[in-house]
Scaffold this motif. Structure first.
Motif, PDB file in Angstrom:
ATOM      1  N   ARG B  83       0.851  -1.199   0.000  1.00  0.00           N
ATOM      2  CA  ARG B  83       0.000   0.000   0.000  1.00  0.00           C
ATOM      3  C   ARG B  83       0.892   1.257   0.000  1.00  0.00           C
ATOM      4  O   ARG B  83       1.978   1.259   0.582  1.00  0.00           O
ATOM      5  CB  ARG B  83      -0.880   0.015   1.241  1.00  0.00           C
ATOM      6  CG  ARG B  83      -1.998  -1.005   1.218  1.00  0.00           C
ATOM      7  CD  ARG B  83      -2.901  -0.754   2.416  1.00  0.00           C
ATOM      8  NE  ARG B  83      -4.120  -1.511   2.355  1.00  0.00           N
ATOM      9  CZ  ARG B  83      -4.378  -2.563   3.142  1.00  0.00           C
ATOM     10  NH1 ARG B  83      -3.495  -2.973   4.025  1.00  0.00           N
ATOM     11  NH2 ARG B  83      -5.526  -3.197   3.035  1.00  0.00           N
ATOM     12  N   PRO B  84       0.392   2.328  -0.591  1.00  0.00           N
ATOM     13  CA  PRO B  84       1.200   3.554  -0.662  1.00  0.00           C
ATOM     14  C   PRO B  84       1.053   4.460   0.555  1.00  0.00           C
ATOM     15  O   PRO B  84       1.758   5.459   0.660  1.00  0.00           O
ATOM     16  CB  PRO B  84       0.637   4.256  -1.904  1.00  0.00           C
ATOM     17  CG  PRO B  84      -0.798   3.821  -1.951  1.00  0.00           C
ATOM     18  CD  PRO B  84      -0.848   2.428  -1.387  1.00  0.00           C
ATOM     19  N   LEU B  85       0.136   4.133   1.436  1.00  0.00           N
ATOM     20  CA  LEU B  85      -0.149   5.014   2.579  1.00  0.00           C
ATOM     21  C   LEU B  85      -0.116   4.230   3.883  1.00  0.00           C
ATOM     22  O   LEU B  85      -0.579   3.089   3.934  1.00  0.00           O
ATOM     23  CB  LEU B  85      -1.553   5.644   2.436  1.00  0.00           C
ATOM     24  CG  LEU B  85      -1.790   6.542   1.223  1.00  0.00           C
ATOM     25  CD1 LEU B  85      -3.270   6.899   1.105  1.00  0.00           C
ATOM     26  CD2 LEU B  85      -0.953   7.804   1.316  1.00  0.00           C
ATOM     27  N   ASP B  86       0.440   4.864   4.915  1.00  0.00           N
ATOM     28  CA  ASP B  86       0.393   4.303   6.266  1.00  0.00           C
ATOM     29  C   ASP B  86       0.441   5.477   7.243  1.00  0.00           C
ATOM     30  O   ASP B  86       1.402   6.260   7.209  1.00  0.00           O
ATOM     31  CB  ASP B  86       1.595   3.371   6.489  1.00  0.00           C
ATOM     32  CG  ASP B  86       1.613   2.783   7.913  1.00  0.00           C
ATOM     33  OD1 ASP B  86       0.737   3.155   8.723  1.00  0.00           O
ATOM     34  OD2 ASP B  86       2.495   1.953   8.190  1.00  0.00           O
ATOM     35  N   GLN B 107      -7.627   5.301  -3.625  1.00  0.00           N
ATOM     36  CA  GLN B 107      -7.091   4.105  -2.965  1.00  0.00           C
ATOM     37  C   GLN B 107      -8.192   3.145  -2.510  1.00  0.00           C
ATOM     38  O   GLN B 107      -8.137   1.946  -2.790  1.00  0.00           O
ATOM     39  CB  GLN B 107      -6.199   4.493  -1.780  1.00  0.00           C
ATOM     40  CG  GLN B 107      -5.423   3.318  -1.171  1.00  0.00           C
ATOM     41  CD  GLN B 107      -4.438   2.693  -2.145  1.00  0.00           C
ATOM     42  OE1 GLN B 107      -3.912   3.374  -3.027  1.00  0.00           O
ATOM     43  NE2 GLN B 107      -4.194   1.398  -2.018  1.00  0.00           N
ATOM     44  N   THR B 350      10.507  -0.881   6.464  1.00  0.00           N
ATOM     45  CA  THR B 350       9.259  -1.367   5.859  1.00  0.00           C
ATOM     46  C   THR B 350       9.306  -2.886   5.676  1.00  0.00           C
ATOM     47  O   THR B 350      10.352  -3.459   5.347  1.00  0.00           O
ATOM     48  CB  THR B 350       8.981  -0.683   4.506  1.00  0.00           C
ATOM     49  OG1 THR B 350      10.033  -1.006   3.601  1.00  0.00           O
ATOM     50  CG2 THR B 350       8.893   0.821   4.647  1.00  0.00           C
ATOM     51  N   SER B 376       6.732  -0.138   9.241  1.00  0.00           N
ATOM     52  CA  SER B 376       5.548   0.163   8.429  1.00  0.00           C
ATOM     53  C   SER B 376       5.430  -0.795   7.262  1.00  0.00           C
ATOM     54  O   SER B 376       6.419  -1.316   6.766  1.00  0.00           O
ATOM     55  CB  SER B 376       5.656   1.595   7.888  1.00  0.00           C
ATOM     56  OG  SER B 376       4.700   1.821   6.878  1.00  0.00           O
ATOM     57  N   TYR B 377       4.195  -0.954   6.782  1.00  0.00           N
ATOM     58  CA  TYR B 377       3.938  -1.796   5.597  1.00  0.00           C
ATOM     59  C   TYR B 377       3.929  -0.968   4.310  1.00  0.00           C
ATOM     60  O   TYR B 377       3.612  -1.463   3.237  1.00  0.00           O
ATOM     61  CB  TYR B 377       2.592  -2.519   5.735  1.00  0.00           C
ATOM     62  CG  TYR B 377       1.434  -1.609   6.072  1.00  0.00           C
ATOM     63  CD1 TYR B 377       0.898  -0.748   5.116  1.00  0.00           C
ATOM     64  CD2 TYR B 377       0.885  -1.596   7.344  1.00  0.00           C
ATOM     65  CE1 TYR B 377      -0.149   0.102   5.416  1.00  0.00           C
ATOM     66  CE2 TYR B 377      -0.168  -0.750   7.669  1.00  0.00           C
ATOM     67  CZ  TYR B 377      -0.675   0.104   6.692  1.00  0.00           C
ATOM     68  OH  TYR B 377      -1.701   0.951   7.003  1.00  0.00           O
ATOM     69  N   ILE B 378       4.275   0.306   4.409  1.00  0.00           N
ATOM     70  CA  ILE B 378       4.141   1.226   3.266  1.00  0.00           C
ATOM     71  C   ILE B 378       5.091   0.841   2.120  1.00  0.00           C
ATOM     72  O   ILE B 378       6.069   0.120   2.328  1.00  0.00           O
ATOM     73  CB  ILE B 378       4.441   2.671   3.732  1.00  0.00           C
ATOM     74  CG1 ILE B 378       3.835   3.702   2.783  1.00  0.00           C
ATOM     75  CG2 ILE B 378       5.949   2.887   3.879  1.00  0.00           C
ATOM     76  CD1 ILE B 378       3.909   5.128   3.329  1.00  0.00           C
ATOM     77  N   CYS B 379       4.785   1.343   0.922  1.00  0.00           N
ATOM     78  CA  CYS B 379       5.726   1.281  -0.205  1.00  0.00           C
ATOM     79  C   CYS B 379       6.496   2.600  -0.206  1.00  0.00           C
ATOM     80  O   CYS B 379       5.929   3.650  -0.522  1.00  0.00           O
ATOM     81  CB  CYS B 379       4.984   1.124  -1.534  1.00  0.00           C
ATOM     82  SG  CYS B 379       6.086   1.224  -2.962  1.00  0.00           S
ATOM     83  N   TYR B 383       5.529   6.519  -1.573  1.00  0.00           N
ATOM     84  CA  TYR B 383       5.569   7.660  -0.643  1.00  0.00           C
ATOM     85  C   TYR B 383       6.407   8.787  -1.240  1.00  0.00           C
ATOM     86  O   TYR B 383       6.069   9.957  -1.141  1.00  0.00           O
ATOM     87  CB  TYR B 383       6.161   7.202   0.693  1.00  0.00           C
ATOM     88  CG  TYR B 383       6.399   8.307   1.707  1.00  0.00           C
ATOM     89  CD1 TYR B 383       5.453   8.603   2.689  1.00  0.00           C
ATOM     90  CD2 TYR B 383       7.576   9.053   1.689  1.00  0.00           C
ATOM     91  CE1 TYR B 383       5.682   9.616   3.614  1.00  0.00           C
ATOM     92  CE2 TYR B 383       7.804  10.063   2.604  1.00  0.00           C
ATOM     93  CZ  TYR B 383       6.861  10.344   3.569  1.00  0.00           C
ATOM     94  OH  TYR B 383       7.083  11.347   4.477  1.00  0.00           O
TER      95      TYR B 383
END
Lengths: 149, 424
Positions: B83-86, B107, B350, B376-379, B383
């Motif tokens: 996902r692109p957001l966290d 999203q 990440t 974080s799981y973000i990409c 970001y």
């Protein structure tokens, strides 16, 4: 004027001004910012590509060896075509790669209308990329013939 | 291309107009690369590169909707990129506004589309989908219709699966029809190495620097790497797999590598050895000087090259459980040595959601939290890909992140010194 012969990947005849990348074109890095932020000229955002960085890509004859980088490459090209911000044509010195090839096929099969067209010729040879320079006039003729002047 | 009766019928519309167009896409894609037939996709799950609801991708969402409306979905479930957001990742008011209201305004809509198309589960978002915790690990010889360059090169090289460097959208279309064209890395011939890389360094080379050097040299070709087993051993243990994950991502993003063989280590190299090397293969020797040359040639594209870093991203591709643990030890030790209690630069590690879940069950999680590092799981790539973050001085040891964004590359050791306040 010099003529080169390649393989027709997507048909069409067009005349446009050349922009040249001597290294592989990173499609995501090149187009993302322009597509995301409404830049109709599709200014290249790839700071790692000194040949193209900050140059307009939409409506130009984009000359390159192949595309590289993220596997979003094909869908980015597809989006550029769907949004009418694609190059006038893409001219590959080498055989087209799987990412650019996918983008071209996706656009050809799933998009309709004149403003989404993007003729593509590949396998034009190393001499093509050595000869062509930014600003030269490119004309694609039938049968994969590319004239450079 | 020679098609079976079933494939011909689909192309002629036996399963509807939309399915026929999907089949046409896959066939024409294959014909472009000289494929003479389609072969069945055999993996249990698929993996998609597109996980982000970027507004610019509206044409893709429209296409996905056509598939959903026509009931043309795959029998295979799939994972997708991160996902692109966290909300846990630091951002200022303006960044928050732009991310949520402008860039990734689609999203939720897109994640709903992914659910309808067959997402494995709500946490199936990671570029490292092949890690044990994520549950999408192909078997040796499996034929895949994956995209995501780092996942494809890992699946081909470390797991011995067979997959081309497919683009997004092609990934789901191959899965829907259940076939991919037989060309390139799907074939025995296409898996032969056309480069021999001789690693002659005086110490274990940095994974992401070595991968970068090889990627930029061989581009889309297949390298057979000799000498790396000296540093990695001959077993694919957790440390070797983590190294190859990062190494491969750099070969794929700095060049276009879809498969590499490591002498005495990766499965096909172990089974076939130098028989994998094609006649006339070119040779590339990598020593300490060559790695330094590659490192020194990375452009520094910060407005102020001497700016103090505002953020550090580690984990592109996502870190493994083993990496999270070993980095916890390293950060703790370096902080102690430098007389600090917390990292001096905001730092984000990440990892995949299910790796984070497993990490949280270990005693390392509280220890890493105490150092101030955010998990974080973000990409990180998604970001960073906007004008606001593009202007931020961000550091990373990911050569993929360096390639696609303005993030500045440092080796793991250099990153550790910077985030723990060493060598003032």
């Amino acid at each position: 004027m010099k003529a080169f012969n390649g393989r027709v990947v997507a048909p069409g005849c067009v005349t446009a001004e050349a922009v040249v990348s001597h290294g592989g074109l990173n499609t995501l890095a090149s187009f993302q910012k322009a597509l995301q932020f409404g830049d109709k000229k599709a200014t290249c955002g790839d700071q790692n590509n000194p040949d193209l960085y900050n140059k307009e890509l939409a409506g130009k004859a984009l000359c390159l060896p192949q595309t590289i980088g993220s596997t979003t490459g094909g869908l980015v090209l597809y989006c550029a075509c769907a949004m009418g911000r694609q190059p006038a044509c893409m001219l590959f010195s080498q055989p087209i790669d799987s990412l650019a090839g996918a983008g071209v096929i996706l656009a050809d099969v799933w998009l309709e209308g004149d403003n989404v067209a993007m003729p593509v010729i590949d396998s034009l040879g190393e001499e093509f990329l050595s000869y062509v320079k930014d600003g030269m006039k490119i004309t694609i003729k039938d049968g994969g013939i590319v004239e450079v002047e | 291309m020679i098609l079976t009766e079933e494939q011909k019928a689909i192309l002629e519309g036996s399963k509807g107009e939309v399915m026929a167009k999907v089949m046409e896409t896959v066939i024409r894609y294959g014909e472009l690369f000289g494929a003479e037939k389609l072969v069945p996709v055999t993996s249990k799950y698929n993996h998609l590169v597109t996980s982000f609801g970027l507004k610019m991708m509206t044409p893709v969402f429209d296409l996905m909707q056509k598939l959903i409306d026509a009931g043309v979905v795959s029998e295979q479930k799939f994972s997708a990129d991160p996902r692109p957001l966290d909300p846990n990742v630091p951002k200022n008011f303006l960044q928050n506004l732009i991310f949520n209201k402008f860039m990734y305004s689609k999203q939720d809509f897109y994640e709903d589309q992914l659910q309808k198309l067959g997402l494995m589960d709500k946490d199936a978002f990671s570029c490292a989908c092949y890690l044990d915790e994520m549950g999408n690990k192909p078997e040796m010889g499996d034929v895949l219709s994956w995209a995501e360059s780092s996942a494809v090169v890992y699946a081909n090289s470390v797991l011995g699966a067979r997959c081309n460097r497919n683009s997004g959208i092609i990934d789901i279309m191959g899965s829907i029809v259940g076939y991919v064209p037989a060309f390139g890395l799907v074939t025995d011939e296409g898996r032969k190495a056309t480069w021999i890389v001789e690693v002659k360094t005086s110490k274990k080379p940095e994974a992401q620097l070595l991968g970068s050097a090889i990627g930029m040299k061989v581009m889309e070709d297949v390298p057979y790497v000799k000498g790396l087993d000296t540093w990695l051993g001959t077993e694919l243990d957790d440390a070797a797999c983590a190294y190859l994950k990062d190494f491969g991502a750099a070969t794929a993003s700095n060049g276009a590598v879809g498969l590499y063989h490591i002498d005495n280590l990766t499965p096909e190299a172990k089974a076939q050895g130098e028989a994998l090397i094609a006649e006339g293969a070119k040779v590339y020797v990598i020593d300490d000087a060559e790695l330094q040359r590659v490192y020194d040639n990375y452009p520094v594209i910060w407005k102020n090259p001497d700016a103090k870093p505002k953020l550090c991203f580690m984990g592109c591709p996502h870190m493994s459980l083993e990496q999270l643990k070993s980095w916890t030890d390293k950060v703790e030790a370096a902080l102690k040595e430098n007389g600090n209690k917390k990292v001096v630069i905001p730092t984000v590690f990440t990892a995949a959601p299910k790796v984070i879940e497993a990490f949280e069950k270990t005693e390392y999680a509280a220890r890493l939290r105490a150092t101030g590092v955010i998990v974080s799981y973000i990409c990180p790539l998604m970001y960073m890909n906007n004008p606001l973050c593009g202007k931020m001085p961000v550091i990373t040891s990911s050569n993929k992140l360096r390639t696609y964004t303005t993030a500045r590359y440092y080796t793991d050791d250099e990153i550790l010194v910077q985030i723990t306040g060493g060598k003032k």
